[in-house]
Write an enzyme that holds these catalytic residues in place. Structure first.
Site, PDB file in Angstrom:
ATOM      1  N   ASP A   1       0.808  -1.218   0.000  1.00 30.39           N
ATOM      2  CA  ASP A   1       0.000   0.000   0.000  1.00 30.39           C
ATOM      3  C   ASP A   1       0.845   1.273   0.000  1.00 30.39           C
ATOM      4  O   ASP A   1       2.060   1.222   0.190  1.00 30.39           O
ATOM      5  CB  ASP A   1      -0.960  -0.002   1.203  1.00 30.39           C
ATOM      6  CG  ASP A   1      -0.280  -0.403   2.515  1.00 30.39           C
ATOM      7  OD1 ASP A   1       0.955  -0.417   2.563  1.00 30.39           O
ATOM      8  OD2 ASP A   1      -0.998  -0.703   3.476  1.00 30.39           O
TER       9      ASP A   1
ATOM     10  N   ASN B   1      -7.763  -2.604  14.183  1.00 33.95           N
ATOM     11  CA  ASN B   1      -9.135  -2.989  13.813  1.00 33.95           C
ATOM     12  C   ASN B   1      -9.149  -4.210  12.893  1.00 33.95           C
ATOM     13  O   ASN B   1     -10.165  -4.534  12.304  1.00 33.95           O
ATOM     14  CB  ASN B   1      -9.863  -1.815  13.141  1.00 33.95           C
ATOM     15  CG  ASN B   1      -9.160  -1.350  11.868  1.00 33.95           C
ATOM     16  OD1 ASN B   1      -8.198  -1.969  11.419  1.00 33.95           O
ATOM     17  ND2 ASN B   1      -9.653  -0.275  11.279  1.00 33.95           N
TER      18      ASN B   1
ATOM     19  N   HIS C   1      -7.272  -4.609  10.150  1.00 33.30           N
ATOM     20  CA  HIS C   1      -6.988  -4.380   8.727  1.00 33.30           C
ATOM     21  C   HIS C   1      -5.666  -5.023   8.311  1.00 33.30           C
ATOM     22  O   HIS C   1      -4.755  -5.200   9.119  1.00 33.30           O
ATOM     23  CB  HIS C   1      -7.068  -2.898   8.353  1.00 33.30           C
ATOM     24  CG  HIS C   1      -5.931  -2.022   8.774  1.00 33.30           C
ATOM     25  ND1 HIS C   1      -6.128  -0.793   9.373  1.00 33.30           N
ATOM     26  CD2 HIS C   1      -4.586  -2.151   8.658  1.00 33.30           C
ATOM     27  CE1 HIS C   1      -4.963  -0.222   9.607  1.00 33.30           C
ATOM     28  NE2 HIS C   1      -4.006  -1.026   9.189  1.00 33.30           N
TER      29      HIS C   1
ATOM     30  N   GLU D   1      -9.554  -1.874   5.079  1.00 30.74           N
ATOM     31  CA  GLU D   1     -10.251  -1.562   6.318  1.00 30.74           C
ATOM     32  C   GLU D   1     -11.480  -2.460   6.484  1.00 30.74           C
ATOM     33  O   GLU D   1     -11.945  -3.077   5.517  1.00 30.74           O
ATOM     34  CB  GLU D   1     -10.683  -0.088   6.305  1.00 30.74           C
ATOM     35  CG  GLU D   1      -9.527   0.912   6.265  1.00 30.74           C
ATOM     36  CD  GLU D   1      -8.819   1.079   7.630  1.00 30.74           C
ATOM     37  OE1 GLU D   1      -8.852   0.154   8.459  1.00 30.74           O
ATOM     38  OE2 GLU D   1      -8.223   2.157   7.838  1.00 30.74           O
TER      39      GLU D   1
HETATM   40  C1  GLP Z   1      -0.589   0.511   8.648  1.00 29.09           C
HETATM   41  C2  GLP Z   1      -0.227  -0.332   7.422  1.00 29.09           C
HETATM   42  C3  GLP Z   1      -0.417  -1.799   7.672  1.00 29.09           C
HETATM   43  C4  GLP Z   1       0.201  -2.181   8.989  1.00 29.09           C
HETATM   44  C5  GLP Z   1      -0.470  -1.435  10.103  1.00 29.09           C
HETATM   45  C6  GLP Z   1       0.072  -1.793  11.480  1.00 29.09           C
HETATM   46  O1  GLP Z   1      -1.905   0.899   8.709  1.00 29.09           O
HETATM   47  N1  GLP Z   1      -0.935   0.034   6.249  1.00 29.09           N
HETATM   48  O2  GLP Z   1       0.163  -2.530   6.601  1.00 29.09           O
HETATM   49  O3  GLP Z   1       0.079  -3.563   9.194  1.00 29.09           O
HETATM   50  O4  GLP Z   1      -0.268  -0.055   9.886  1.00 29.09           O
HETATM   51  O5  GLP Z   1       1.240  -1.085  11.733  1.00 29.09           O
HETATM   52  P1  GLP Z   1       2.228  -1.375  12.918  1.00 29.09           P
HETATM   53  O6  GLP Z   1       3.002  -2.586  12.549  1.00 29.09           O
HETATM   54  O7  GLP Z   1       3.080  -0.135  12.995  1.00 29.09           O
HETATM   55  O8  GLP Z   1       1.402  -1.565  14.141  1.00 29.09           O
END
Ligand code: GLP
Length: 233
Positions: free
Chosen positions: A62, A128, A130, A135
């Site tokens: 993404d 959440n 995702h 989402e």
């Molecule tokens: C973002 C990314 C996800 C990731 C998530 C969790 O929203 N788009 O790909 O898994 O954050 O991030 P973290 O690993 O910093 O908790």
């Protein structure tokens, strides 16, 4: 789903790195990559290893809409910092956050994924549930698409920006169907704030309300969790 419990993110990164090496020995050529704090220790392992990626392709999940590679919080920038400045890949793809026509960019990204089936997919998970920026409520069948970020995601990611107002409101994300098409999926999660999402992912109903719950239908998923993330299992 296979669950591997680790003491901390350093151990988790080492486990994910070992799984990647095994996949590469079995012929993996295309890596699906993720951003966020969870995969950082994994990238550190890659960078300090002698592994050669010059024959491999990477495809990221993404990118924020509106952020270019020069922006410090863009995922292009993150990947350059953590991996691509240190290791050479044959080709590395991320969605184009600056595309004039995001729909067109999404279709082009699906074409890239179709040409390079993902052998080994790295995932984090949002609070959440995702995955990528898919989402809650995103159809399981959707391809690459533009997403309106959930308020909880904007809040969670505000720590990386000066204020929550600066967090982009949209992102372009690979779809769940593409994630599910990967041969092997390794999801890393650390910390108590991920515990509920992990519980729903493993034991909850498979529902679009919890995007990661679809992973129950994949036959080669490994969850790498610390005690806190695994605490509700
Ligand atoms: C973002 C990314 C996800 C990731 C998530 C969790 O929203 N788009 O790909 O898994 O954050 O991030 P973290 O690993 O910093 O908790």
């Amino acid at each position: 789903m296979k669950i591997i419990k680790v003491n901390n993110a350093e151990e988790g990164g080492a486990i994910a790195f070992t799984l990647l090496k095994e996949a590469m020995t079995s012929g993996a050529k295309t890596l699906g990559l993720a951003t966020g704090s969870s995969p950082v220790t994994f990238y550190q392992r890659l960078v300090s290893s002698s592994l050669d990626f010059s024959d491999m392709v990477s495809i990221n999940l993404d990118e924020y809409v509106g952020l270019g590679p020069e922006h410090e919080q863009s995922y292009h920038h993150f990947m350059a910092n953590h991996l691509f400045h240190h290791k050479i890949f044959k080709a590395s793809y991320l969605p184009d956050g600056l595309a004039a026509d995001s729909q067109e960019a999404a279709l082009a990204y699906d074409q890239i994924i179709a040409e390079h089936p993902i052998d080994f997919q790295i995932l984090g998970i949002g609070r959440n549930g995702h995955i990528g920026f898919n989402e809650p409520g995103t159809p399981f069948t959707i391809g690459t698409h533009v997403v309106d970020l959930a308020p909880s995601t904007i809040e969670a990611n505000a720590r990386f920006f000066e204020s929550s107002e600066d967090v982009p409101r949209q992102a372009i994300s690979m779809g769940i169907a593409s994630i599910m098409s990967a041969e092997t999926i390794v999801l890393m999660a650390y910390g108590a704030e991920k515990a509920e999402a992990i519980y729903q992912t493993v034991h909850g109903e498979v529902t679009e309300a919890v995007p990661a719950s679809i992973l129950q239908r994949h036959n080669h998923v490994i969850l790498v969790l610390d005690e806190a993330a695994a605490s509700l299992l």
